[in-house]
Design a protein around this motif. Structure first.
Motif, PDB file in Angstrom:
ATOM      1  N   THR A  54     -41.328  97.824  38.207  1.00 24.25           N
ATOM      2  CA  THR A  54     -41.242  98.586  39.446  1.00 24.25           C
ATOM      3  C   THR A  54     -40.333  99.790  39.215  1.00 24.25           C
ATOM      4  O   THR A  54     -39.482  99.779  38.311  1.00 24.25           O
ATOM      5  N   TYR A  55     -40.507 100.813  40.051  1.00 22.19           N
ATOM      6  CA  TYR A  55     -39.822 102.084  39.859  1.00 22.19           C
ATOM      7  C   TYR A  55     -39.273 102.613  41.179  1.00 22.19           C
ATOM      8  O   TYR A  55     -39.766 102.261  42.253  1.00 22.19           O
ATOM      9  N   ASP A  56     -38.268 103.463  41.071  1.00 24.69           N
ATOM     10  CA  ASP A  56     -37.731 104.187  42.213  1.00 24.69           C
ATOM     11  C   ASP A  56     -38.231 105.620  42.141  1.00 24.69           C
ATOM     12  O   ASP A  56     -38.218 106.228  41.061  1.00 24.69           O
ATOM     13  N   LEU A  57     -38.654 106.167  43.280  1.00 22.82           N
ATOM     14  CA  LEU A  57     -39.122 107.546  43.354  1.00 22.82           C
ATOM     15  C   LEU A  57     -38.098 108.369  44.122  1.00 22.82           C
ATOM     16  O   LEU A  57     -37.715 107.996  45.239  1.00 22.82           O
ATOM     17  N   THR A  58     -37.673 109.468  43.530  1.00 25.20           N
ATOM     18  CA  THR A  58     -36.680 110.348  44.137  1.00 25.20           C
ATOM     19  C   THR A  58     -37.220 111.765  44.186  1.00 25.20           C
ATOM     20  O   THR A  58     -37.787 112.252  43.208  1.00 25.20           O
ATOM     21  N   LEU A  59     -37.022 112.405  45.315  1.00 22.81           N
ATOM     22  CA  LEU A  59     -37.405 113.800  45.506  1.00 22.81           C
ATOM     23  C   LEU A  59     -36.198 114.673  45.165  1.00 22.81           C
ATOM     24  O   LEU A  59     -35.073 114.347  45.554  1.00 22.81           O
ATOM     25  N   ALA A  60     -36.409 115.742  44.429  1.00 21.64           N
ATOM     26  CA  ALA A  60     -35.334 116.672  44.093  1.00 21.64           C
ATOM     27  C   ALA A  60     -35.757 118.082  44.499  1.00 21.64           C
ATOM     28  O   ALA A  60     -36.919 118.466  44.301  1.00 21.64           O
ATOM     29  N   VAL A  61     -34.822 118.823  45.075  1.00 24.32           N
ATOM     30  CA  VAL A  61     -35.076 120.197  45.499  1.00 24.32           C
ATOM     31  C   VAL A  61     -33.991 121.080  44.912  1.00 24.32           C
ATOM     32  O   VAL A  61     -32.799 120.777  45.035  1.00 24.32           O
ATOM     33  N   ARG A  62     -34.405 122.162  44.268  1.00 24.63           N
ATOM     34  CA  ARG A  62     -33.458 123.162  43.748  1.00 24.63           C
ATOM     35  C   ARG A  62     -33.610 124.434  44.573  1.00 24.63           C
ATOM     36  O   ARG A  62     -34.717 124.908  44.790  1.00 24.63           O
ATOM     37  N   HIS A  63     -32.475 124.945  45.025  1.00 23.96           N
ATOM     38  CA  HIS A  63     -32.498 126.147  45.866  1.00 23.96           C
ATOM     39  C   HIS A  63     -31.377 127.096  45.459  1.00 23.96           C
ATOM     40  O   HIS A  63     -30.442 126.708  44.769  1.00 23.96           O
ATOM     41  N   THR A  64     -31.508 128.319  45.911  1.00 20.88           N
ATOM     42  CA  THR A  64     -30.489 129.332  45.637  1.00 20.88           C
ATOM     43  C   THR A  64     -29.588 129.474  46.859  1.00 20.88           C
ATOM     44  O   THR A  64     -29.863 128.916  47.924  1.00 20.88           O
ATOM     45  N   GLY A  65     -28.541 130.260  46.715  1.00 22.36           N
ATOM     46  CA  GLY A  65     -27.648 130.539  47.832  1.00 22.36           C
ATOM     47  C   GLY A  65     -28.303 131.387  48.906  1.00 22.36           C
ATOM     48  O   GLY A  65     -27.759 131.527  50.005  1.00 22.36           O
ATOM     49  N   SER A  66     -29.464 131.938  48.615  1.00 24.30           N
ATOM     50  CA  SER A  66     -30.162 132.761  49.613  1.00 24.30           C
ATOM     51  C   SER A  66     -31.030 131.934  50.560  1.00 24.30           C
ATOM     52  O   SER A  66     -31.658 132.507  51.459  1.00 24.30           O
ATOM     53  N   TYR A  67     -31.060 130.618  50.379  1.00 27.28           N
ATOM     54  CA  TYR A  67     -31.803 129.765  51.303  1.00 27.28           C
ATOM     55  C   TYR A  67     -31.158 129.905  52.680  1.00 27.28           C
ATOM     56  O   TYR A  67     -29.940 129.785  52.815  1.00 27.28           O
ATOM     57  N   ARG A  68     -31.936 130.168  53.717  1.00 29.69           N
ATOM     58  CA  ARG A  68     -31.407 130.562  55.028  1.00 29.69           C
ATOM     59  C   ARG A  68     -31.037 129.416  55.957  1.00 29.69           C
ATOM     60  O   ARG A  68     -30.479 129.647  57.024  1.00 29.69           O
ATOM     61  N   TYR A  69     -31.355 128.191  55.608  1.00 31.56           N
ATOM     62  CA  TYR A  69     -31.184 127.079  56.535  1.00 31.56           C
ATOM     63  C   TYR A  69     -30.212 126.039  55.989  1.00 31.56           C
ATOM     64  O   TYR A  69     -29.969 125.971  54.785  1.00 31.56           O
ATOM     65  N   ARG A  70     -29.674 125.199  56.896  1.00 24.87           N
ATOM     66  CA  ARG A  70     -28.809 124.079  56.498  1.00 24.87           C
ATOM     67  C   ARG A  70     -29.626 122.900  56.019  1.00 24.87           C
ATOM     68  O   ARG A  70     -29.142 122.062  55.273  1.00 24.87           O
ATOM     69  N   ASN A  71     -30.860 122.802  56.522  1.00 24.40           N
ATOM     70  CA  ASN A  71     -31.662 121.614  56.241  1.00 24.40           C
ATOM     71  C   ASN A  71     -33.021 122.006  55.670  1.00 24.40           C
ATOM     72  O   ASN A  71     -33.377 123.178  55.620  1.00 24.40           O
TER      73      ASN A  71
END
Length: 153
Positions: A54-71
């Motif tokens: 069995t495995y664990d699935l994880t989502l990863a997001v890479r963003h820059t400082g120019s991303y306009r939102y908190r979420n």
């Protein structure tokens, strides 16, 4: 001499018979510089080393400082071998109330992760489809890439 050659041959063949370790796999999709459109889903085919584990699935997001939102709001469909769909709404908080980014990173990129599923059998997650679901935002900019990490449970 013949005995030494026979022993050497056996020693060379033996390592190939050993069980290989189960590895963590990840795949990232780079997003267009002009932004991630709401109508552009990202598709992943998880890689598994051992179909009995069995495995664990994880989502990863890479963003820059120019991303306009908190979420960041995402819709994630985990599709099983029998075509059953397990839909998740993932709301990631990328910054605190003061604009300080969460997650790790280096240079101008930050990475945040969210657990999607744990103890998943390979037949339960043949593919993963991800859409951006930010309200009132058809094209989301400031994100560099989105990835799926598959770890042995």
């Amino acid at each position: 001499m013949a005995m030494a050659l026979a022993i050497a041959a056996v020693l060379l063949v033996m390592p190939s018979c050993q069980h290989q370790p189960v590895m963590t796999h990840s795949r990232f999709v780079h997003l267009p510089a002009e932004g991630w459109q709401r109508t552009m889903p990202l598709s992943f085919k998880p890689q598994y080393d051992d179909s009995t584990m069995t495995y664990d699935l994880t989502l990863a997001v890479r963003h820059t400082g120019s991303y306009r939102y908190r979420n960041l709001s995402l819709v994630v469909d985990i599709i099983a071998a029998d075509s059953a769909v397990d839909r998740h709404t993932v709301n990631m908080t990328l910054a605190d109330d003061y604009g300080n980014w969460h997650g790790g990173g280096f240079g101008s990129l930050y990475q945040a992760t969210a657990e999607l599923a744990t103890a998943v059998k390979p037949m339960q997650a043949r593919s993963v489809i991800i859409w951006q679901a930010m309200n009132g935002c058809d094209t989301l900019s400031g994100l560099d890439c989105v990835g799926l990490i598959v770890r042995p449970d």
